[in-house]
Each structure stands twice: as C-alpha cells, then as structure tokens.
Motif scaffolding. Sequence first.
Motif, short mmCIF file in Angstrom:
data_model
loop_
_atom_site.label_atom_id
_atom_site.label_comp_id
_atom_site.label_asym_id
_atom_site.label_seq_id
_atom_site.Cartn_x
_atom_site.Cartn_y
_atom_site.Cartn_z
N CYS A 126 0.84 -1.20 0.00
CA CYS A 126 0.00 0.00 0.00
C CYS A 126 0.88 1.25 0.00
O CYS A 126 1.72 1.43 0.88
N LEU A 127 0.68 2.10 -0.98
CA LEU A 127 1.48 3.30 -1.15
C LEU A 127 0.85 4.52 -0.48
O LEU A 127 1.55 5.43 -0.06
N ASP A 128 -0.48 4.54 -0.40
CA ASP A 128 -1.15 5.69 0.20
C ASP A 128 -2.61 5.34 0.46
O ASP A 128 -3.18 4.46 -0.20
N CYS A 129 -3.20 6.03 1.42
CA CYS A 129 -4.64 5.88 1.71
C CYS A 129 -5.11 7.23 2.25
O CYS A 129 -4.67 7.66 3.32
N THR A 130 -5.97 7.88 1.51
CA THR A 130 -6.34 9.24 1.87
C THR A 130 -7.74 9.60 1.39
O THR A 130 -8.28 8.95 0.48
N VAL A 131 -8.32 10.60 2.03
CA VAL A 131 -9.61 11.14 1.60
C VAL A 131 -9.35 12.16 0.50
O VAL A 131 -8.52 13.06 0.65
N VAL A 132 -10.04 12.01 -0.62
CA VAL A 132 -9.88 12.91 -1.76
C VAL A 132 -10.94 13.99 -1.69
O VAL A 132 -12.14 13.70 -1.63
N LEU A 133 -10.51 15.23 -1.68
CA LEU A 133 -11.43 16.36 -1.59
C LEU A 133 -11.78 16.90 -2.98
O LEU A 133 -11.06 16.66 -3.95
N GLY A 134 -12.89 17.62 -3.03
CA GLY A 134 -13.28 18.27 -4.28
C GLY A 134 -13.73 17.33 -5.37
O GLY A 134 -13.51 17.58 -6.56
N THR A 135 -14.36 16.20 -4.98
CA THR A 135 -14.81 15.24 -5.99
C THR A 135 -16.20 15.57 -6.52
O THR A 135 -16.67 14.95 -7.47
N GLY A 136 -16.88 16.53 -5.89
CA GLY A 136 -18.22 16.89 -6.35
C GLY A 136 -19.28 15.87 -5.98
O GLY A 136 -20.35 15.83 -6.59
N MET A 137 -19.00 15.04 -4.98
CA MET A 137 -20.00 14.05 -4.55
C MET A 137 -21.19 14.76 -3.93
O MET A 137 -21.03 15.73 -3.19
N PRO A 138 -22.41 14.29 -4.21
CA PRO A 138 -23.62 14.99 -3.77
C PRO A 138 -23.95 14.82 -2.29
O PRO A 138 -24.87 15.43 -1.79
N THR A 139 -23.23 13.97 -1.56
CA THR A 139 -23.52 13.74 -0.15
C THR A 139 -22.40 14.29 0.73
O THR A 139 -21.38 14.77 0.24
N GLN A 140 -22.60 14.19 2.05
CA GLN A 140 -21.58 14.65 2.98
C GLN A 140 -20.45 13.63 3.12
O GLN A 140 -19.43 13.90 3.74
N ASP A 141 -20.66 12.41 2.57
CA ASP A 141 -19.61 11.39 2.62
C ASP A 141 -18.48 11.77 1.67
O ASP A 141 -18.71 12.30 0.59
N ARG A 142 -17.26 11.44 2.08
CA ARG A 142 -16.10 11.77 1.27
C ARG A 142 -15.48 10.51 0.69
O ARG A 142 -15.57 9.43 1.27
N LEU A 143 -14.81 10.67 -0.43
CA LEU A 143 -14.22 9.54 -1.13
C LEU A 143 -12.89 9.14 -0.50
O LEU A 143 -11.97 9.94 -0.41
N LEU A 144 -12.81 7.90 -0.05
CA LEU A 144 -11.59 7.36 0.53
C LEU A 144 -10.90 6.46 -0.50
O LEU A 144 -11.52 5.52 -1.01
N VAL A 145 -9.63 6.74 -0.80
CA VAL A 145 -8.93 6.03 -1.87
C VAL A 145 -7.70 5.32 -1.31
O VAL A 145 -6.91 5.91 -0.56
N LEU A 146 -7.55 4.06 -1.68
CA LEU A 146 -6.38 3.27 -1.32
C LEU A 146 -5.54 3.05 -2.58
O LEU A 146 -6.05 2.58 -3.59
N VAL A 147 -4.27 3.41 -2.51
CA VAL A 147 -3.34 3.22 -3.63
C VAL A 147 -2.39 2.09 -3.29
O VAL A 147 -1.74 2.12 -2.24
N PHE A 148 -2.31 1.10 -4.15
CA PHE A 148 -1.43 -0.04 -3.87
C PHE A 148 -0.76 -0.51 -5.15
O PHE A 148 -1.16 -0.14 -6.26
N ARG A 149 0.26 -1.33 -5.00
CA ARG A 149 0.96 -1.87 -6.17
C ARG A 149 0.89 -3.39 -6.15
O ARG A 149 0.82 -4.00 -5.09
N MET A 150 0.90 -3.97 -7.31
CA MET A 150 0.91 -5.42 -7.44
C MET A 150 2.34 -5.86 -7.75
O MET A 150 3.16 -5.08 -8.23
#
Length: 276
Positions: A133-157
């Motif tokens: 796993c290289l990173d795990c963070t909440v991405v801001l400014g995605t324009g999602m219509p709810t108060q929930d935020r997008l959580l992204v996990l970055v990993f390598r195979m």
Amino acid sequence: MLVRIVVRKEVISIISTYGPQVGLDDEVKCEFWDNLGDLIDIIPANEKVFIGGDFNGHIVKEAVNYNSVHGGFGYGVRNESGEIFLKFALAKEFVIENSIFRKKDEHLITYKSGGHATQIDYCLVWKDDRSLCLDCTVVLGTGMPTQDRLLVLVFRMRRKIAEKKIKATITKTIRKVAKETLGVLTGKPKVYKVLWWWNEEVQKKIKDKNRRFKELMACTEEEDRTHKNERYKEAKRAAKKVVAEAKDHAFEAFYQKLDTKEEEKYIFKLAKTRSR
C-alpha cells in the motif's frame, strides 16, 4: 459483498461493507461481525484481500493497545463500535490502512456535515500485504452529492497490471454484475424486524453466541484466546443448529396450512419470505 477478480495470475478479493449504526441491537451488531468473519475465512491465505466500507466506528488518533493494526493516525474519539472494529482487525490479522499514513485532519475525515466531522470509513488489508500500500487518503473536491467523502487506497501489485484496458474492463464488469445481481435500491431502508421463525430457544442460543463472541474479541492473551475461540465456535454451531430446526418446524407448519381455507394468505407469505 465480496467481489473476486482474477487479473493474469493474481486473485484479488474485494469486500465492501456497511457496519451497523449506533443504536441498533447488540444482536444485529454481532451478526454483522460474525458474517464478515465467515466471509473472510473462506478466502485463501495466498490471495490479496482489500476491505473497504463504512464501519460506523471511531478508532481515535492514538493506537493504544492496537499498535499492530492501528498506525497512530486517526481522528475523533474512540467509541464502543470503534473498539470492536479494532479487536476484529486484530483477531483477523488486518491493518487499517488509513491510520498508517500521516495526514491532515481534512484527509482523515470521511464524513462532514456543517460542524459535525467524523472518521467512519476505513480500508483494511492483510498484515503481510501492508508494504504493497502506497497511500490511503480522503480525496477532496470530488463533487460528490452527499456529505460522505471519497476514501482512496493506492497499492501496487507484484506484477504490472495497470494497463488502462484492463482497468476499464474490470470497472465495467463489476458495475454490470452488481446491478444485474443486486438491482438498484430506492426509497428508505427497511427497519430490522424479528424473523417469523424466531422463538425463545433461538433467541437464547443467539444471545449465548453473541456473548461468546464479545468474550473472544475482548481477550488479549494468546493462550486464553484459543480456549475462548473454541467456546465461541461451539456456541456458533449450536446456534446454527437451533436456527435450522426452527426453520424446519416453521416451514412444516406452513406446508400443513397450505391445504386450509387460508391457503392463499400463506402462499403469499411464504413467497414474500423467500423473496426477502
């Protein structure tokens, strides 16, 4: 929900979860963790597993007794649901990835509405795959219509599989299969109801199983954990047996009533139960 993807020679298991909300019965909460544990147990140890979802629990910033699963970068004040979540991750040998990377609060908060901000969404991986796993963070400014935020996990195979064509095919297939299998839910969610075959014996065994589960989750001593795990498995088997017997008796009663004047009502109820 478990989605298993085969990419070349790699098998990836992705589990999407939604944990019980605060205020629900302990039986509902224990059933969730029990089912999630069963789902994890069927996945071979050599596969990569990623769990992501809303667990409705707060793990707090400091690791405090959970250094092997909590990286020390959380948000909020730990509550009972967060404590159970950490114990589950410890028991199943998972690491909470969005507690591993040092982030500003805005990139830890997964739900924000007005002055209310919490961290309730998490990504988990096997301890052995933590280095992937290289990173795990909440991405801001995605324009999602709810108060929930997008959580992204970055990993390598270990093998290069990042071709755009493969990713596009996987995304399209997951969406198609999910829609065809699960359908699209609209309207308000249904309130949890006691099942029609529920009886006192079932309730007793389920409560005993839930109690054993809590004892297992609260146990930190390895030697004692093995003993409590056996007691929990025994209670779990007993609960499953009672549930199966209760269902058999209930269906048998239904079938006998199908020959009565109220046949139409019972057929409708049976069909509705099976559909649900």
